[in-house]
Write a protein that holds these residues in place. Structure first.
Motif, PDB file in Angstrom:
ATOM      1  N   GLN A 216       0.475   7.313  -1.261  1.00 31.78           N
ATOM      2  CA  GLN A 216      -0.407   8.120  -2.093  1.00 31.78           C
ATOM      3  C   GLN A 216      -1.851   7.854  -1.691  1.00 31.78           C
ATOM      4  N   ALA A 217      -2.709   8.795  -1.985  1.00 28.76           N
ATOM      5  CA  ALA A 217      -4.131   8.638  -1.683  1.00 28.76           C
ATOM      6  C   ALA A 217      -4.738   7.502  -2.498  1.00 28.76           C
ATOM      7  N   LEU A 218      -4.143   7.206  -3.652  1.00 27.51           N
ATOM      8  CA  LEU A 218      -4.642   6.140  -4.503  1.00 27.51           C
ATOM      9  C   LEU A 218      -4.450   4.796  -3.803  1.00 27.51           C
ATOM     10  N   ASP A 219      -5.526   3.981  -3.787  1.00 29.84           N
ATOM     11  CA  ASP A 219      -5.479   2.682  -3.112  1.00 29.84           C
ATOM     12  C   ASP A 219      -4.941   1.643  -4.093  1.00 29.84           C
ATOM     13  N   TYR A 220      -3.626   1.460  -4.104  1.00 28.87           N
ATOM     14  CA  TYR A 220      -3.003   0.518  -5.036  1.00 28.87           C
ATOM     15  C   TYR A 220      -3.477  -0.914  -4.800  1.00 28.87           C
ATOM     16  N   GLN A 221      -3.649  -1.275  -3.545  1.00 28.39           N
ATOM     17  CA  GLN A 221      -4.041  -2.648  -3.236  1.00 28.39           C
ATOM     18  C   GLN A 221      -5.433  -2.952  -3.795  1.00 28.39           C
ATOM     19  N   ALA A 222      -6.355  -1.989  -3.659  1.00 32.70           N
ATOM     20  CA  ALA A 222      -7.705  -2.190  -4.186  1.00 32.70           C
ATOM     21  C   ALA A 222      -7.681  -2.287  -5.712  1.00 32.70           C
TER      22      ALA A 222
ATOM     23  N   VAL B  58       0.848  -1.195   0.000  1.00 32.21           N
ATOM     24  CA  VAL B  58       0.000   0.000   0.000  1.00 32.21           C
ATOM     25  C   VAL B  58       0.880   1.240   0.000  1.00 32.21           C
ATOM     26  N   SER B  59       0.634   2.174  -0.932  1.00 30.88           N
ATOM     27  CA  SER B  59       1.455   3.375  -1.071  1.00 30.88           C
ATOM     28  C   SER B  59       0.956   4.475  -0.150  1.00 30.88           C
TER      29      SER B  59
END
Length: 443
Positions: free
Chosen positions: A29-35, A26-27
């Motif tokens: 960043q606000a972006l949810d890479y895992q999702a 999980v980064s």
């Protein structure tokens, strides 16, 4: 062609195993890479790609972002766009194995087989996990098939098993004959059970005439020996020639074959066949096919020549890959045809209609479960002189087994098959159970 389609599903299953073994961190960043990673591997890569593409200007250069963008592009059918994004990720971190694996897959998908091969082989040199090595081996084999202009392979197969009805005979001993209004006792031709051993040797040749056209030849010979039953030993040998032509999502195939069979080491039967098929890939999970077949069945001995016939069949089928990993495939087909007597057959001409359902599921990278079931209805045209009625048959069959590939050139197949034929002519009623295991070595 079927082998290539199967390889695609196996390769995709290998890729998913690699992904699940290499979770995205999980980064900050606000972006949810895992999702987004879960969205991609669940079959919704296009949705993930659209989300990531809108943020490319802002987040380009972040290893995790570029990797996921490239992966989503690849799974959405955009290997060129995937290569650009993955190249950025690898510029920052050349040792990021999931990104390198995705890059190799993108090169493969775009048809750049020489670079894809070099990348796959380079990944193998860094001692990746076993599931990654297995996936790479499958890709390298597929590249060899696609790039070789001429490929010749040989195989040797052996097996053992049990057959509950070696001669396909009825289990009745007393049969009523309306023609004489009496019952007869059968002394020959009733069902016999036995154990058996089989052996087969074959060769296949594939020659690429162009990027769209493939020429095929095959030849094989085999024998089934029963351990105690005499008179039912089967020996067969023959050859086939075929051609595949692929244009876009459509593939056309033409095949001819000739096979000769010996029963108890005496000439028994010759079968000549011709078939034409058209297959279309509607998307990565759905395929359909239409086929036409014509077979000429000839019995060599004069005492059997009354059973000579010409069989013509037309049919269609559809195949669908299920689930997010596409490792489960279900196929359904239907066909109809006419089996015309060549001289005077006891029961005359035959019309037939059939339905079949089959499926396969990849349980592990080298272990596949498969099964099938079918129904065939046959109606004959001539009144049987002994039973004073026109023959009607209903045949059902089913099989289940597994294919295990312990090594790249070895295949072990345990299988259980059952067939039953119900008929209004009692002499043609039978059931048959076959349980066996085969080992195949390809070299």
């Amino acid at each position: 062609m079927l082998r290539i389609l199967l390889n695609k599903k196996m390769l995709r299953s290998h890729y998913l195993a690699v992904m699940l073994a290499s979770p995205i961190v999980v980064s900050a960043q606000a972006l949810d890479y895992q999702a987004l990673n879960k969205l991609i591997i669940s079959g919704s890569a296009q949705a993930a790609y659209e989300q990531l593409l809108g943020l490319e200007d802002e987040l380009s250069g972040d290893v995790q972002f570029d990797y996921l963008l490239g992966l989503a592009a690849l799974e959405s059918g955009n290997p060129q766009a995937a290569s650009f994004a993955l190249e950025r990720a690898l510029t920052v971190d050349p040792n990021f194995i999931p990104a390198r694996f995705a890059m190799a897959r993108a090169l493969y998908a775009s048809g750049t087989y020489d670079l894809a091969k070099a990348e796959f082989e380079a990944i193998k040199q860094v001692d990746p996990p076993a599931n990654v090595r297995s996936a790479i081996d499958e890709y390298l084999e597929a590249i060899e098939v696609r790039t070789a202009s001429t490929r010749i392979s040989y195989y040797l197969e052996g097996g053992v098993g049990y057959d509950s009805n070696t001669n396909g005979g009825t289990d009745r001993t007393n049969v009523f004959l309306p023609s004489i209004n009496g019952t007869i006792t059968l002394t020959d031709g009733t069902a016999e059970q036995d154990f058996y051993a089989t052996a087969r040797l074959g060769a296949d040749l594939r020659h690429k005439l162009s990027e769209q056209t493939l020429f095929r030849m095959s030849a094989s010979g085999g024998h089934r020996e029963y351990l105690s039953t005499d008179g039912q030993e089967l020996t067969d040998y023959g050859a086939g020639v075929g051609m595949d032509y692929t244009v876009g999502d459509d593939a056309f195939s033409f095949d001819t074959s000739l096979r000769r069979t010996e029963l108890d080491f005496a000439d028994y039967q010759t079968l000549f066949g011709v078939s034409v098929a058209w297959q279309r890939s509607w998307d990565t999970t759905l395929r359909s096919a239409v086929f036409v077949q014509h077979n000429r069945n000839r019995y060599i001995q004069d005492t059997d020549s009354g059973n000579d016939s010409n069989l013509s069949v037309i049919g269609a089928g559809v195949s669908k890959a299920l689930g997010p990993d596409s490792t489960t495939v279900v196929s359904v087909s239907a066909y109809g045809g006419v089996d015309q007597e060549r001289s005077t057959r006891v029961d005359g001409n035959r019309t037939l209609f059939g339905l079949s359902v089959s499926g396969q599921k990849l349980l592990m990278p080298r272990l596949q479960l498969f099964g099938s079931a079918s129904l065939q209805l046959s109606d004959y045209s001539r009144t049987n002189a002994l039973f004073l009625r026109e023959r009607d048959d209903t045949e059902v069959s089913a099989s289940i087994g597994v294919r295990w590939q312990p090594q790249a050139n070895w295949l072990i197949t345990p299988q259980l098959s059952y067939r039953r034929n119900d008929s209004n002519i009692p002499l043609n009623e039978y059931d048959r159970l076959d349980a066996g295991v085969r080992a195949k070595w390809q070299f």
